[in-house]
Design an enzyme around this catalytic site. Structure first.
Site, mmCIF file in Angstrom:
data_model
loop_
_atom_site.group_PDB
_atom_site.id
_atom_site.type_symbol
_atom_site.label_atom_id
_atom_site.label_comp_id
_atom_site.label_asym_id
_atom_site.label_seq_id
_atom_site.Cartn_x
_atom_site.Cartn_y
_atom_site.Cartn_z
ATOM 1 N N ASN A 90 11.087 -5.969 2.131
ATOM 2 C CA ASN A 90 9.985 -6.953 2.117
ATOM 3 C C ASN A 90 8.731 -6.403 1.625
ATOM 4 O O ASN A 90 8.208 -7.157 0.968
ATOM 5 C CB ASN A 90 10.040 -7.424 3.526
ATOM 6 C CG ASN A 90 8.790 -8.167 3.587
ATOM 7 O OD1 ASN A 90 8.822 -9.317 2.988
ATOM 8 N ND2 ASN A 90 7.590 -7.706 4.220
ATOM 9 N N TYR A 158 3.665 -6.902 -11.371
ATOM 10 C CA TYR A 158 4.158 -7.617 -10.297
ATOM 11 C C TYR A 158 5.436 -8.363 -10.767
ATOM 12 O O TYR A 158 6.620 -8.001 -10.281
ATOM 13 C CB TYR A 158 3.390 -8.561 -9.590
ATOM 14 C CG TYR A 158 3.826 -9.046 -8.378
ATOM 15 C CD1 TYR A 158 4.160 -8.526 -7.082
ATOM 16 C CD2 TYR A 158 4.186 -10.595 -8.349
ATOM 17 C CE1 TYR A 158 4.360 -9.333 -6.006
ATOM 18 C CE2 TYR A 158 4.557 -11.424 -7.087
ATOM 19 C CZ TYR A 158 4.953 -10.736 -5.987
ATOM 20 O OH TYR A 158 5.227 -11.356 -4.920
HETATM 21 N N1 LIG Z 1 3.198 -14.689 0.348
HETATM 22 C C1 LIG Z 1 3.833 -15.256 -0.604
HETATM 23 O O1 LIG Z 1 3.668 -16.596 -0.829
HETATM 24 C C2 LIG Z 1 4.936 -14.412 -1.346
HETATM 25 C C3 LIG Z 1 5.505 -15.370 -2.344
HETATM 26 C C4 LIG Z 1 6.498 -14.405 -3.075
HETATM 27 C C5 LIG Z 1 7.025 -13.427 -2.689
HETATM 28 N N2 LIG Z 1 6.417 -12.732 -1.860
HETATM 29 C C6 LIG Z 1 6.794 -11.560 -1.568
HETATM 30 O O2 LIG Z 1 7.065 -11.131 -0.084
HETATM 31 C C7 LIG Z 1 6.732 -9.895 0.462
HETATM 32 C C8 LIG Z 1 5.973 -9.786 1.539
HETATM 33 O O3 LIG Z 1 4.815 -10.274 1.051
HETATM 34 P P1 LIG Z 1 3.335 -10.979 2.137
HETATM 35 O O4 LIG Z 1 2.831 -12.189 1.449
HETATM 36 O O5 LIG Z 1 3.994 -10.907 3.461
HETATM 37 O O6 LIG Z 1 2.351 -9.735 1.898
HETATM 38 P P2 LIG Z 1 1.408 -8.907 2.759
HETATM 39 O O7 LIG Z 1 0.780 -10.057 4.055
HETATM 40 O O8 LIG Z 1 0.287 -8.554 1.820
HETATM 41 O O9 LIG Z 1 2.157 -7.981 3.535
HETATM 42 C C9 LIG Z 1 2.709 -6.906 2.934
HETATM 43 C C10 LIG Z 1 3.143 -5.778 3.691
HETATM 44 O O10 LIG Z 1 3.787 -4.747 2.836
HETATM 45 C C11 LIG Z 1 3.367 -3.608 3.411
HETATM 46 N N3 LIG Z 1 2.987 -2.579 2.142
HETATM 47 C C12 LIG Z 1 2.432 -2.850 1.281
HETATM 48 N N4 LIG Z 1 2.256 -1.851 0.474
HETATM 49 C C13 LIG Z 1 3.040 -0.662 1.082
HETATM 50 C C14 LIG Z 1 2.835 0.677 0.966
HETATM 51 N N5 LIG Z 1 2.380 1.100 -0.051
HETATM 52 N N6 LIG Z 1 3.623 1.418 1.830
HETATM 53 C C15 LIG Z 1 4.199 0.648 2.905
HETATM 54 N N7 LIG Z 1 4.102 -0.518 3.186
HETATM 55 C C16 LIG Z 1 3.342 -1.314 2.236
HETATM 56 C C17 LIG Z 1 2.240 -3.938 4.113
HETATM 57 O O11 LIG Z 1 1.961 -2.940 5.118
HETATM 58 P P3 LIG Z 1 0.726 -2.040 5.089
HETATM 59 O O12 LIG Z 1 -0.584 -2.524 4.447
HETATM 60 O O13 LIG Z 1 0.659 -1.801 6.876
HETATM 61 O O14 LIG Z 1 1.246 -0.599 4.616
HETATM 62 C C18 LIG Z 1 2.606 -5.342 4.657
HETATM 63 O O15 LIG Z 1 3.191 -5.210 5.867
HETATM 64 C C19 LIG Z 1 6.356 -9.057 -0.859
HETATM 65 O O16 LIG Z 1 7.435 -8.372 -1.318
HETATM 66 C C20 LIG Z 1 5.930 -10.233 -1.655
HETATM 67 O O17 LIG Z 1 6.331 -9.875 -3.168
HETATM 68 C C21 LIG Z 1 5.300 -13.073 -1.026
#
Ligand SMILES: NC(=O)c1ccc[n+]([C@@H]2O[C@H](COP(=O)([O-])OP(=O)(O)OC[C@H]3O[C@@H](n4cnc5c(N)ncnc54)[C@H](OP(=O)(O)O)[C@@H]3O)[C@@H](O)[C@H]2O)c1
Length: 255
Positions: A90, A158
């Protein structure tokens, strides 16, 4: 003793990953979480619910270190002692956001591809190599995005990573279809979810990100899903007996 379901989940410190982990807090589950910062609240909730949860702090933009940690964890598991094992990729990052040719720091390109694509691939490689012959239910869920199919201005890194992740899921699923003990695989676009990723998007100027107004409107019109709702829907998807029969799914088509 009841056999447990093991879930390895990346990006559990906030957002969708936290929502997924919270939805899976059930006594028969054992959660193994990964992110750079620890989610203390999640650990407290797991403790209160009597759920086994291990938290690993790791920078997933480092594929070799990530693969090593996953191998150590997986090789420590006795397959006869568990009911199922699921790997949920994720963790993801939008940056660097800039049109091609305007990103000055080239190292950020590698970091972005590592966290969004290379690490999910290398850790899936390790996962499949260790669990392939385990006679239990085995799944990989890759959290993708509409950006895996649709191009967005300034999101080339991305979008490319998510498209790559989806093709990786298709290749893996094809290969597993001829295995005796297949690993089931799904790449899921989770919809538009109210997380810090969306907060960050809305701070961008129209010059940096042409479609920013669309995302501001979605928030203003209360059209974002909550991470808790998405986590619950993902739990339901993971429990479906036909999980993996279709490799690419969009949560908006399922709810
Ligand atoms: N939100 C949306 O609308 C949306 C839409 C389509 C797809 N997505 C996908 O859903 C997934 C989660 O997104 P989200 O919206 O929940 O994002 P978010 O709130 O920014 O959370 C991202 C998570 O990924 C972890 N992360 C990021 N970089 C990292 C690294 N280098 N090493 C370890 N952990 C890392 C962060 O933890 P730390 O910072 O603590 O490391 C955090 O727990 C992603 O793959 C995103 O592409 C989201």
């Amino acid at each position: 003793m009841t056999k447990k379901n093991i879930y390895l989940i990346t990006g559990t410190s906030r957002g969708i990953g936290e929502g997924i982990a919270e939805a899976l807090l059930a006594p028969n589950n054992h959660l193994i979480c990964f992110s750079r910062s620890i989610n203390h609240d999640l650990r407290q909730k797991a403790k209160a619910a009597g759920v086994e949860l291990d938290y690993n702090t790791i920078d997933l933009s480092k594929p070799a270190q990530s693969a090593e940690l996953f191998r150590e964890i997986l090789e420590d598991i006795a397959p006869e002692s568990i009911a199922s094992i699921t790997l949920i990729h994720n963790a993801g990052a939008l940056e660097p956001l800039a049109p091609v040719g305007r990103e000055k720091d080239l190292s950020k390109i590698g970091q972005s591809l590592n966290v969004n694509l290379t690490t999910p691939i290398v850790t899936s490689e390790v996962f499949v190599s260790v669990v392939q012959n385990w006679a239990i239910d085995k799944k990989i869920l890759l959290i993708s995005s509409g950006a895996g199919i649709h191009p967005y201005h300034a999101w080339s890194m991305y979008c490319s990573a998510k498209a790559g992740l989806e093709m990786f899921a298709r290749c893996l699923s094809l290969e597993q279809s001829t295995e005796d003990q297949p690993v089931k695989v799904v790449a899921l676009a989770p919809g538009v979810v109210d997380t810090s990723m969306q907060d960050f998007l809305r701070t961008l100027s129209e010059d940096t990100f042409h479609q920013v107004q669309r995302f501001k409107d979605l928030k203003a019109n209360d059209q974002l899903w909550s991470p808790a709702f998405v986590g619950g829907e993902i739990r339901k998807l993971l429990e479906r007996p036909d999980f993996g029969s279709e490799v690419r799914l969009d949560l908006r088509d399922l709810v």
